[in-house]
Design a protein around this motif. Structure first.
Motif, PDB file in Angstrom:
ATOM      1  N   ALA A  92      -4.083   0.307  -2.936  1.00  0.00           N
ATOM      2  CA  ALA A  92      -5.146   1.045  -3.618  1.00  0.00           C
ATOM      3  C   ALA A  92      -4.660   1.486  -4.988  1.00  0.00           C
ATOM      4  O   ALA A  92      -3.450   1.503  -5.257  1.00  0.00           O
ATOM      5  N   SER A  93      -5.602   1.846  -5.842  1.00  0.00           N
ATOM      6  CA  SER A  93      -5.227   2.343  -7.164  1.00  0.00           C
ATOM      7  C   SER A  93      -6.201   3.421  -7.603  1.00  0.00           C
ATOM      8  O   SER A  93      -7.344   3.492  -7.128  1.00  0.00           O
ATOM      9  N   SER A  94      -5.726   4.286  -8.495  1.00  0.00           N
ATOM     10  CA  SER A  94      -6.577   5.289  -9.127  1.00  0.00           C
ATOM     11  C   SER A  94      -6.038   5.559 -10.518  1.00  0.00           C
ATOM     12  O   SER A  94      -4.868   5.325 -10.797  1.00  0.00           O
ATOM     13  N   ALA A  95      -6.901   6.091 -11.377  1.00  0.00           N
ATOM     14  CA  ALA A  95      -6.506   6.256 -12.781  1.00  0.00           C
ATOM     15  C   ALA A  95      -5.397   7.294 -12.953  1.00  0.00           C
ATOM     16  O   ALA A  95      -4.374   7.035 -13.594  1.00  0.00           O
ATOM     17  N   THR A  96      -5.619   8.501 -12.363  1.00  0.00           N
ATOM     18  CA  THR A  96      -4.649   9.577 -12.583  1.00  0.00           C
ATOM     19  C   THR A  96      -4.091  10.151 -11.296  1.00  0.00           C
ATOM     20  O   THR A  96      -3.071  10.818 -11.306  1.00  0.00           O
ATOM     21  N   GLY A  97      -4.776   9.951 -10.160  1.00  0.00           N
ATOM     22  CA  GLY A  97      -4.278  10.491  -8.901  1.00  0.00           C
ATOM     23  C   GLY A  97      -4.603  11.946  -8.663  1.00  0.00           C
ATOM     24  O   GLY A  97      -4.150  12.553  -7.701  1.00  0.00           O
ATOM     25  N   LEU A  98      -5.395  12.544  -9.530  1.00  0.00           N
ATOM     26  CA  LEU A  98      -5.673  13.971  -9.406  1.00  0.00           C
ATOM     27  C   LEU A  98      -7.156  14.244  -9.190  1.00  0.00           C
ATOM     28  O   LEU A  98      -8.005  13.393  -9.439  1.00  0.00           O
ATOM     29  N   GLY A  99      -7.440  15.459  -8.732  1.00  0.00           N
ATOM     30  CA  GLY A  99      -8.796  15.956  -8.660  1.00  0.00           C
ATOM     31  C   GLY A  99      -9.724  15.141  -7.807  1.00  0.00           C
ATOM     32  O   GLY A  99      -9.381  14.718  -6.704  1.00  0.00           O
ATOM     33  N   LEU A 100     -10.921  14.901  -8.295  1.00  0.00           N
ATOM     34  CA  LEU A 100     -11.971  14.249  -7.527  1.00  0.00           C
ATOM     35  C   LEU A 100     -12.005  12.746  -7.759  1.00  0.00           C
ATOM     36  O   LEU A 100     -13.004  12.093  -7.490  1.00  0.00           O
ATOM     37  N   GLU A 101     -10.927  12.202  -8.200  1.00  0.00           N
ATOM     38  CA  GLU A 101     -10.897  10.790  -8.528  1.00  0.00           C
ATOM     39  C   GLU A 101     -10.921   9.917  -7.289  1.00  0.00           C
ATOM     40  O   GLU A 101     -10.302  10.229  -6.271  1.00  0.00           O
ATOM     41  N   THR A 102     -11.613   8.798  -7.370  1.00  0.00           N
ATOM     42  CA  THR A 102     -11.708   7.846  -6.270  1.00  0.00           C
ATOM     43  C   THR A 102     -10.515   6.906  -6.281  1.00  0.00           C
ATOM     44  O   THR A 102     -10.058   6.475  -7.336  1.00  0.00           O
ATOM     45  N   GLN A 103     -10.036   6.583  -5.085  1.00  0.00           N
ATOM     46  CA  GLN A 103      -9.069   5.506  -4.958  1.00  0.00           C
ATOM     47  C   GLN A 103      -9.826   4.219  -4.633  1.00  0.00           C
ATOM     48  O   GLN A 103     -10.724   4.224  -3.782  1.00  0.00           O
ATOM     49  N   TYR A 104      -9.454   3.142  -5.288  1.00  0.00           N
ATOM     50  CA  TYR A 104     -10.088   1.848  -5.070  1.00  0.00           C
ATOM     51  C   TYR A 104      -9.147   0.994  -4.244  1.00  0.00           C
ATOM     52  O   TYR A 104      -7.982   0.814  -4.601  1.00  0.00           O
ATOM     53  N   PHE A 105      -9.678   0.461  -3.142  1.00  0.00           N
ATOM     54  CA  PHE A 105      -8.855  -0.274  -2.197  1.00  0.00           C
ATOM     55  C   PHE A 105      -9.034  -1.782  -2.336  1.00  0.00           C
ATOM     56  O   PHE A 105     -10.126  -2.269  -2.666  1.00  0.00           O
ATOM     57  N   GLY A 106      -7.946  -2.496  -2.046  1.00  0.00           N
ATOM     58  CA  GLY A 106      -8.008  -3.943  -1.938  1.00  0.00           C
ATOM     59  C   GLY A 106      -8.544  -4.349  -0.579  1.00  0.00           C
ATOM     60  O   GLY A 106      -8.808  -3.497   0.269  1.00  0.00           O
ATOM     61  N   PRO A 107      -8.690  -5.655  -0.336  1.00  0.00           N
ATOM     62  CA  PRO A 107      -9.280  -6.148   0.916  1.00  0.00           C
ATOM     63  C   PRO A 107      -8.326  -6.122   2.100  1.00  0.00           C
ATOM     64  O   PRO A 107      -8.761  -6.318   3.235  1.00  0.00           O
ATOM     65  N   GLY A 108      -7.046  -5.890   1.860  1.00  0.00           N
ATOM     66  CA  GLY A 108      -6.096  -5.773   2.955  1.00  0.00           C
ATOM     67  C   GLY A 108      -5.343  -7.063   3.259  1.00  0.00           C
ATOM     68  O   GLY A 108      -5.816  -8.168   2.971  1.00  0.00           O
ATOM     69  N   THR A 109      -4.156  -6.893   3.837  1.00  0.00           N
ATOM     70  CA  THR A 109      -3.351  -8.001   4.359  1.00  0.00           C
ATOM     71  C   THR A 109      -3.068  -7.711   5.819  1.00  0.00           C
ATOM     72  O   THR A 109      -2.513  -6.671   6.146  1.00  0.00           O
ATOM     73  N   ARG A 110      -3.471  -8.645   6.678  1.00  0.00           N
ATOM     74  CA  ARG A 110      -3.220  -8.479   8.116  1.00  0.00           C
ATOM     75  C   ARG A 110      -1.899  -9.143   8.452  1.00  0.00           C
ATOM     76  O   ARG A 110      -1.714 -10.339   8.209  1.00  0.00           O
ATOM     77  N   LEU A 111      -0.968  -8.358   8.999  1.00  0.00           N
ATOM     78  CA  LEU A 111       0.373  -8.857   9.307  1.00  0.00           C
ATOM     79  C   LEU A 111       0.641  -8.763  10.794  1.00  0.00           C
ATOM     80  O   LEU A 111       0.418  -7.710  11.406  1.00  0.00           O
TER      81      LEU A 111
END
Lengths: 114, 114
Positions: A92-111
């Protein structure tokens, strides 16, 4: 924008093998994260990074390593695969990691570790 | 220990009907509460984010409520559609430290039948 992309989608490993899970984001986000999701359980943070060259442990870091040489890429390394590492891994990624910011997730890797 | 508990674990509803999912949390210090939707084989996608001062937040047919005193939240789905079939994850943000530490619930799996 492709957002957060992960490769591979699925992988089977034998016990003791190593592999790298790839994660790339094209949103110029500073913060990136690796989570694992076990069946019926909440996502657990493995490692995170606040920018290129800076990483820190999350809740369940044992058995994993990360590096962040560029803003875009945040690979996760499994050195000696164990059955307990069978899971679905999300980057996942987010711009700053603070406050009300959304984290955007990738589709995943199944291991699957056998 | 920070925990997020969700109920029910799963539910089946008929298309067009409403349903409500529950989330109880014991997280301190509380920063904000999020609901994510996770389609099968995909990463979570943010639906709503609420701070302690917000009682309700809507996103289309999804309405989240928050009672910070009782540490409970709910997600109401109105006039369900087949595309609402997914897992819904309650996530609580801990503090305001860098890294946006999140505690994830185990999710409620919703199946909408025609």
């Amino acid at each position: 924008n492709a957002g957060v992309t992960q490769t591979p989608k699925f992988r089977i490993l034998k016990i003791g093998q190593s592999m790298t899970l790839q994660c790339t984001q094209d949103m110029n986000h500073n913060y990136m994260y690796w989570y694992r999701q076990d069946p019926g359980m909440g996502l657990k943070l493995i490692y995170y990074s606040v920018g290129a060259g800076i990483t820190d442990k999350g809740e369940v870091p044992n058995g994993y390593n990360v590096s962040r040489s560029t803003t875009e890429d945040f690979p996760l390394r499994l050195e000696l695969a164990a059955p307990s590492q069978t899971s679905v891994y999300f980057c996942a990624s987010s711009a700053t990691g603070l406050g009300l910011e959304t984290q955007y997730f990738g589709p995943g890797t199944r291991l699957l570790v056998l | 220990k920070n925990q997020v508990e969700q109920s029910p674990q799963s539910l089946i509803i008929l298309e067009g009907k409403n349903c409500t999912l529950q989330c109880n949390y014991t997280v301190s210090p509380f920063s904000n509460l999020r609901w994510y939707k996770q389609d099968t084989g995909r990463g979570p996608v943010s639906l709503t984010i609420m701070t302690f001062s917000e009682n309700t937040k809507s996103n289309g047919r999804y309405t989240a409520t928050l009672d910070a005193d009782t540490k409970q939240s709910s997600l109401h789905i109105t006039a369900s559609q087949l595309s609402d079939s997914a897992s819904y994850i309650c996530v609580v943000s801990v503090g305001k430290a860098a890294g946006n530490k999140l505690t994830f619930g185990g999710g409620t799996r919703v199946l909408v039948k025609p």
